[in-house]
Every structure is written in C-alpha cells, then in structure tokens.
Design a protein around this motif. Structure first.
Motif, PDB file in Angstrom:
ATOM      1  N   GLU A 120      17.157  -5.137 -12.400  1.00 22.54           N
ATOM      2  CA  GLU A 120      15.745  -4.755 -12.326  1.00 22.54           C
ATOM      3  C   GLU A 120      15.017  -5.570 -11.262  1.00 22.54           C
ATOM      4  OE1 GLU A 120      13.506  -3.736 -16.109  1.00 22.54           O
ATOM      5  OE2 GLU A 120      15.263  -4.788 -16.903  1.00 22.54           O
ATOM      6  N   VAL A 121      15.329  -6.862 -11.188  1.00 25.41           N
ATOM      7  CA  VAL A 121      14.703  -7.734 -10.187  1.00 25.41           C
ATOM      8  C   VAL A 121      15.095  -7.267  -8.791  1.00 25.41           C
ATOM      9  CG1 VAL A 121      14.530 -10.084  -9.287  1.00 25.41           C
ATOM     10  CG2 VAL A 121      14.685  -9.711 -11.752  1.00 25.41           C
ATOM     11  N   VAL A 122      16.368  -7.030  -8.588  1.00 29.28           N
ATOM     12  CA  VAL A 122      16.864  -6.599  -7.278  1.00 29.28           C
ATOM     13  C   VAL A 122      16.221  -5.274  -6.880  1.00 29.28           C
ATOM     14  CG1 VAL A 122      18.924  -5.829  -6.023  1.00 29.28           C
ATOM     15  CG2 VAL A 122      19.019  -7.891  -7.429  1.00 29.28           C
ATOM     16  N   LYS A 123      16.149  -4.333  -7.797  1.00 32.56           N
ATOM     17  CA  LYS A 123      15.548  -3.020  -7.508  1.00 32.56           C
ATOM     18  C   LYS A 123      14.100  -3.175  -7.044  1.00 32.56           C
ATOM     19  CE  LYS A 123      14.333   1.363  -9.665  1.00 32.56           C
ATOM     20  NZ  LYS A 123      14.253   2.111 -10.915  1.00 32.56           N
ATOM     21  N   LEU A 124      13.327  -3.988  -7.728  1.00 34.03           N
ATOM     22  CA  LEU A 124      11.933  -4.208  -7.358  1.00 34.03           C
ATOM     23  C   LEU A 124      11.815  -4.880  -5.991  1.00 34.03           C
ATOM     24  CD1 LEU A 124       8.871  -4.219  -8.193  1.00 34.03           C
ATOM     25  CD2 LEU A 124       9.293  -6.549  -8.996  1.00 34.03           C
ATOM     26  N   LEU A 125      12.592  -5.923  -5.769  1.00 34.59           N
ATOM     27  CA  LEU A 125      12.469  -6.685  -4.531  1.00 34.59           C
ATOM     28  C   LEU A 125      13.042  -5.942  -3.321  1.00 34.59           C
ATOM     29  CD1 LEU A 125      13.235 -10.305  -5.790  1.00 34.59           C
ATOM     30  CD2 LEU A 125      11.022  -9.160  -5.528  1.00 34.59           C
ATOM     31  N   GLN A 126      13.994  -5.061  -3.538  1.00 37.92           N
ATOM     32  CA  GLN A 126      14.525  -4.269  -2.434  1.00 37.92           C
ATOM     33  C   GLN A 126      13.578  -3.146  -2.028  1.00 37.92           C
ATOM     34  OE1 GLN A 126      18.445  -3.087  -3.849  1.00 37.92           O
ATOM     35  NE2 GLN A 126      19.406  -4.707  -2.628  1.00 37.92           N
ATOM     36  N   ASN A 127      12.733  -2.729  -2.946  1.00 44.97           N
ATOM     37  CA  ASN A 127      11.771  -1.656  -2.673  1.00 44.97           C
ATOM     38  C   ASN A 127      10.380  -2.103  -3.125  1.00 44.97           C
ATOM     39  OD1 ASN A 127      10.652   0.799  -1.993  1.00 44.97           O
ATOM     40  ND2 ASN A 127      11.298   1.801  -3.881  1.00 44.97           N
ATOM     41  N   PRO A 128       9.805  -3.121  -2.448  1.00 41.37           N
ATOM     42  CA  PRO A 128       8.532  -3.686  -2.902  1.00 41.37           C
ATOM     43  C   PRO A 128       7.345  -2.725  -2.838  1.00 41.37           C
ATOM     44  CG  PRO A 128       9.140  -4.595  -0.776  1.00 41.37           C
ATOM     45  CD  PRO A 128      10.302  -3.786  -1.256  1.00 41.37           C
ATOM     46  N   MET A 129       7.448  -1.640  -2.058  1.00 45.23           N
ATOM     47  CA  MET A 129       6.359  -0.662  -1.992  1.00 45.23           C
ATOM     48  C   MET A 129       6.430   0.327  -3.147  1.00 45.23           C
ATOM     49  SD  MET A 129       4.637  -1.790   0.477  1.00 45.23           S
ATOM     50  CE  MET A 129       3.529  -0.590   1.148  1.00 45.23           C
ATOM     51  N   GLY A 130       7.555   0.377  -3.862  1.00 41.21           N
ATOM     52  CA  GLY A 130       7.698   1.195  -5.055  1.00 41.21           C
ATOM     53  C   GLY A 130       7.590   2.682  -4.808  1.00 41.21           C
ATOM     54  N   THR A 131       7.349   3.418  -5.889  1.00 39.36           N
ATOM     55  CA  THR A 131       7.274   4.879  -5.811  1.00 39.36           C
ATOM     56  C   THR A 131       5.882   5.419  -6.105  1.00 39.36           C
ATOM     57  OG1 THR A 131       7.917   5.085  -8.136  1.00 39.36           O
ATOM     58  CG2 THR A 131       9.698   5.122  -6.501  1.00 39.36           C
ATOM     59  N   ILE A 132       5.004   4.598  -6.668  1.00 38.41           N
ATOM     60  CA  ILE A 132       3.649   5.040  -6.988  1.00 38.41           C
ATOM     61  C   ILE A 132       2.770   4.816  -5.759  1.00 38.41           C
ATOM     62  CG2 ILE A 132       1.635   4.698  -8.471  1.00 38.41           C
ATOM     63  CD1 ILE A 132       3.561   3.571 -10.603  1.00 38.41           C
ATOM     64  N   PRO A 133       2.164   5.888  -5.215  1.00 39.44           N
ATOM     65  CA  PRO A 133       1.309   5.711  -4.033  1.00 39.44           C
ATOM     66  C   PRO A 133      -0.025   5.061  -4.427  1.00 39.44           C
ATOM     67  CG  PRO A 133       1.332   8.009  -4.706  1.00 39.44           C
ATOM     68  CD  PRO A 133       2.277   7.279  -5.623  1.00 39.44           C
ATOM     69  N   ILE A 134      -0.252   3.856  -3.936  1.00 41.84           N
ATOM     70  CA  ILE A 134      -1.508   3.157  -4.209  1.00 41.84           C
ATOM     71  C   ILE A 134      -2.036   2.549  -2.919  1.00 41.84           C
ATOM     72  CG2 ILE A 134      -1.022   2.605  -6.623  1.00 41.84           C
ATOM     73  CD1 ILE A 134      -0.233  -0.215  -5.705  1.00 41.84           C
ATOM     74  N   SER A 135      -3.326   2.337  -2.887  1.00 43.40           N
ATOM     75  CA  SER A 135      -3.954   1.665  -1.753  1.00 43.40           C
ATOM     76  C   SER A 135      -3.819   0.170  -1.979  1.00 43.40           C
ATOM     77  CB  SER A 135      -5.426   2.054  -1.683  1.00 43.40           C
ATOM     78  OG  SER A 135      -6.054   1.348  -0.651  1.00 43.40           O
ATOM     79  N   ARG A 136      -3.380  -0.554  -0.962  1.00 43.72           N
ATOM     80  CA  ARG A 136      -3.154  -1.990  -1.088  1.00 43.72           C
ATOM     81  C   ARG A 136      -4.115  -2.756  -0.197  1.00 43.72           C
ATOM     82  NH1 ARG A 136       1.866  -2.684  -3.478  1.00 43.72           N
ATOM     83  NH2 ARG A 136       3.040  -0.769  -3.581  1.00 43.72           N
ATOM     84  N   PRO A 137      -4.948  -3.588  -0.790  1.00 46.34           N
ATOM     85  CA  PRO A 137      -5.823  -4.420   0.049  1.00 46.34           C
ATOM     86  C   PRO A 137      -5.010  -5.533   0.706  1.00 46.34           C
ATOM     87  CG  PRO A 137      -6.033  -5.068  -2.224  1.00 46.34           C
ATOM     88  CD  PRO A 137      -5.119  -3.860  -2.198  1.00 46.34           C
ATOM     89  N   VAL A 138      -5.539  -6.059   1.772  1.00 47.84           N
ATOM     90  CA  VAL A 138      -4.880  -7.198   2.407  1.00 47.84           C
ATOM     91  C   VAL A 138      -5.228  -8.420   1.580  1.00 47.84           C
ATOM     92  CG1 VAL A 138      -4.696  -8.600   4.475  1.00 47.84           C
ATOM     93  CG2 VAL A 138      -5.019  -6.136   4.672  1.00 47.84           C
ATOM     94  N   LEU A 139      -4.230  -9.034   0.963  1.00 46.96           N
ATOM     95  CA  LEU A 139      -4.445 -10.206   0.130  1.00 46.96           C
ATOM     96  C   LEU A 139      -3.955 -11.438   0.871  1.00 46.96           C
ATOM     97  CD1 LEU A 139      -3.229  -8.693  -3.252  1.00 46.96           C
ATOM     98  CD2 LEU A 139      -5.576  -9.091  -2.549  1.00 46.96           C
ATOM     99  N   PRO A 140      -4.583 -12.582   0.645  1.00 47.03           N
ATOM    100  CA  PRO A 140      -4.139 -13.796   1.342  1.00 47.03           C
ATOM    101  C   PRO A 140      -2.742 -14.206   0.901  1.00 47.03           C
ATOM    102  CG  PRO A 140      -5.749 -14.323  -0.358  1.00 47.03           C
ATOM    103  CD  PRO A 140      -5.668 -12.821  -0.285  1.00 47.03           C
ATOM    104  N   ASN A 141      -2.047 -14.906   1.786  1.00 43.68           N
ATOM    105  CA  ASN A 141      -0.724 -15.416   1.445  1.00 43.68           C
ATOM    106  C   ASN A 141      -0.834 -16.439   0.324  1.00 43.68           C
ATOM    107  OD1 ASN A 141       0.606 -13.870   3.357  1.00 43.68           O
ATOM    108  ND2 ASN A 141       0.345 -15.409   4.947  1.00 43.68           N
ATOM    109  N   ALA A 142       0.232 -16.611  -0.394  1.00 41.20           N
ATOM    110  CA  ALA A 142       0.273 -17.576  -1.498  1.00 41.20           C
ATOM    111  C   ALA A 142       0.008 -18.977  -0.962  1.00 41.20           C
ATOM    112  CB  ALA A 142       1.627 -17.523  -2.182  1.00 41.20           C
ATOM    113  N   SER A 143      -0.729 -19.760  -1.725  1.00 40.01           N
ATOM    114  CA  SER A 143      -1.022 -21.129  -1.296  1.00 40.01           C
ATOM    115  C   SER A 143       0.219 -22.016  -1.410  1.00 40.01           C
ATOM    116  CB  SER A 143      -2.174 -21.713  -2.114  1.00 40.01           C
ATOM    117  OG  SER A 143      -1.862 -21.682  -3.489  1.00 40.01           O
ATOM    118  N   SER A 144       1.131 -21.681  -2.313  1.00 45.20           N
ATOM    119  CA  SER A 144       2.392 -22.404  -2.461  1.00 45.20           C
ATOM    120  C   SER A 144       3.525 -21.404  -2.350  1.00 45.20           C
ATOM    121  CB  SER A 144       2.463 -23.099  -3.822  1.00 45.20           C
ATOM    122  OG  SER A 144       1.440 -24.018  -3.972  1.00 45.20           O
ATOM    123  N   PRO A 145       3.897 -21.023  -1.113  1.00 43.26           N
ATOM    124  CA  PRO A 145       4.927 -19.984  -0.968  1.00 43.26           C
ATOM    125  C   PRO A 145       6.263 -20.402  -1.556  1.00 43.26           C
ATOM    126  CG  PRO A 145       4.379 -20.955   1.155  1.00 43.26           C
ATOM    127  CD  PRO A 145       3.462 -21.568   0.144  1.00 43.26           C
ATOM    128  N   GLY A 146       6.964 -19.437  -2.072  1.00 47.32           N
ATOM    129  CA  GLY A 146       8.285 -19.678  -2.643  1.00 47.32           C
ATOM    130  C   GLY A 146       9.351 -19.077  -1.762  1.00 47.32           C
TER     131      GLY A 146
END
Length: 160
Positions: A120-146
């Motif tokens: 399930e993790v691999v499926k999500l991360l390999q296709n991060p845009m998914g299948t549901i069409p949604i509008s995505r705002p530009v969000l700031p990068n994580a303050s503590s990137p992993g």
C-alpha cells in the motif's frame, strides 16, 4: 495569458515537492519499515478527507515501550489515494502512544492508527497524484524534510 502561464509554472514547480523528489539527506532512510494511516478523532469539516500517513522505524507499540523519541516521516494524503503534502520528519514521543487502544497524539491532535502493508505504501508513493482529480495548492516544503519518496519506495519494496 500571463496569468495562465504563471499558474502553469507554479503547478509545474510544485510537482517535485508533491512527488517527494526534492534532494534530501535523511539520517538513514533504509530503516523505515512500518506505516500507519492516522484517523482523526473529533472531525472538523473535511478533515477526514486528509488522512496522514506516519512512517516509522519500529512498530508504534515498541516505540511506546522504548522510552525514546523516534524520528518518523509524516505524509498527508487525500482520501488515502494521493499525496496532499509531504510534512517531512516529526518526532514521535513514546508517551503519545496508547498502544492497547491504538491511539496516538501527534501535533495537538488525537488519532486512531491502523498499520498498512508495504505494498500500500509503495502504491501511494509510486503514484503520488493518485486517481481522484483534485486541485492542489502550492504548499511550502517541509521544515524538516525526510527521505525522498524514491528512497522510501526502495525500503518498502524490500519488505514485500
């Protein structure tokens, strides 16, 4: 026309952060082996649409017993279908975990947690845009990137 070009440029520039492609230098991205969806208690509005994914080195039950904080990765998903935002790393405190009830307190919220499979993790991360069409705002990068999504995928593919 200028507005359209600017909007397209902003969207294109946001794709690497959505896909986790930004270069990062995690302490050791190969140690992440457990992933949990977090379901919020006391829902406000459409909060239940944005389901956090917590990725940890050890099972939450073991973290609760260890007595030591653990650096984990937090990714917010939209309907568990796509990545809404990569929040980078967070510190999970043992006292924040109520293992028998499967509850975790994180960022001033109370969640019920459910472990998910490596596939399930691999499926999500390999296709991060998914299948549901949604509008995505530009969000700031994580303050503590992993670790990058590519690094996490490699780790969880070994777990299959």
């Amino acid at each position: 026309m200028r507005i359209l070009v600017n909007c397209v440029a902003i969207f294109v520039l946001s794709i690497p952060s959505i896909a986790g492609a930004a270069s990062r230098s995690p302490a050791d991205s190969t140690n992440y082996h457990h992933a949990y969806y977090l379901f919020v208690e006391g829902i406000k509005g459409c909060e239940n649409c944005y389901v956090p994914l917590l990725i940890t080195n050890e099972p939450l039950e073991q973290i609760a017993k260890s007595g030591e904080n653990q650096t984990s990765v937090l990714i917010v998903t939209y309907e568990r279908d796509s990545v809404w935002h990569d929040d980078g790393t967070v510190s999970v405190e043992p006292k924040a975990i109520e293992a028998p009830e499967r509850i975790i307190h994180l960022r001033d919220r109370t969640y019920r947690y459910q472990e998910i499979s490596s596939s399930e993790v691999v499926k999500l991360l390999q296709n991060p845009m998914g299948t549901i069409p949604i509008s995505r705002p530009v969000l700031p990068n994580a303050s503590s990137p992993g670790p990058t999504f590519k690094e996490l995928i490699a780790t969880f593919e070994r777990e299959k």
